[in-house]
Scaffold this active site. Sequence first.
Site, short mmCIF file in Angstrom:
data_model
loop_
_atom_site.label_atom_id
_atom_site.label_comp_id
_atom_site.label_asym_id
_atom_site.label_seq_id
_atom_site.Cartn_x
_atom_site.Cartn_y
_atom_site.Cartn_z
N ASP A 1 -2.59 -0.98 1.14
CA ASP A 1 -2.57 -0.20 2.37
C ASP A 1 -1.77 -0.93 3.45
O ASP A 1 -2.01 -2.10 3.74
CB ASP A 1 -4.00 0.00 2.90
N ASP B 1 0.31 -7.04 5.32
CA ASP B 1 0.42 -6.67 6.73
C ASP B 1 -0.77 -7.13 7.56
O ASP B 1 -0.95 -6.68 8.70
CB ASP B 1 0.58 -5.15 6.87
N ASP C 1 0.12 -6.45 -1.06
CA ASP C 1 -1.04 -5.74 -0.56
C ASP C 1 -0.76 -4.25 -0.75
O ASP C 1 0.39 -3.85 -0.99
CB ASP C 1 -1.24 -6.09 0.92
#
Length: 226
Positions: free
Chosen positions: A21, A178, A19
């Site tokens: 960000d 996250d 991922d």
Amino acid sequence: MDHLNSPLTPFEYDAFLFDLDGTLLDTADDLGAALNAVLKSQGIARVSPDEYRKAASNGAGALLELGFKEQWATQPQTERIKQLVDYYSQNIAKHTRCFDGVEPLLIALENQNIKWGIMTNKPGFLTDPLVAAIPALKNASVIISGDTLTEAKPSPMPLLHCAKLMDVAPSRCLYIGDAQRDIEAGKAAGMQTATALWGYIPSLDDALGWDASFNWQSPIDGFNHI
């Protein structure tokens, strides 16, 4: 070995997928600056970094709802989202940086000839200039954004597309993110997953409850899986 039921041993990974960000990049301060610019224009109090970091992975609407609170329901939401996105796109990498440990991990992967790529729900018109502004990300084998295909995470479709483009079996990929949607998408794609606990997780207890294959305290934990 049954790759669907047990974590792969380190040498069995042919690719790492990340991922963006909250996983590779700490983008929260640029997103927070965009949020606070919109709030200031409407005479609303600023949001602190401690507050906006928790919502940084959840999109423009979630950030604005955090800032406007109960007033968000009465705002011209499309206009405010455009205002935030316009500000962000014009100031996209003023404060953004790789999280500590990310660059050494990417270098180690490249040194071992392990492919790595990026799969983010960020739209392409923001992903492309952001990635281009970060030299450490220049060697990504593939970059897939939230609007590249007709579906985004938690759908497994974009992760399966990444694996296809990289010519790697999904079962030999590790996806790191996250957010719960990252882990859900990775599992649905038949990949092993790792939660980036250094990112914008809602809480440690929540993140551990996503039942990822691994929970990494820092990108350096990734060295154990190369």
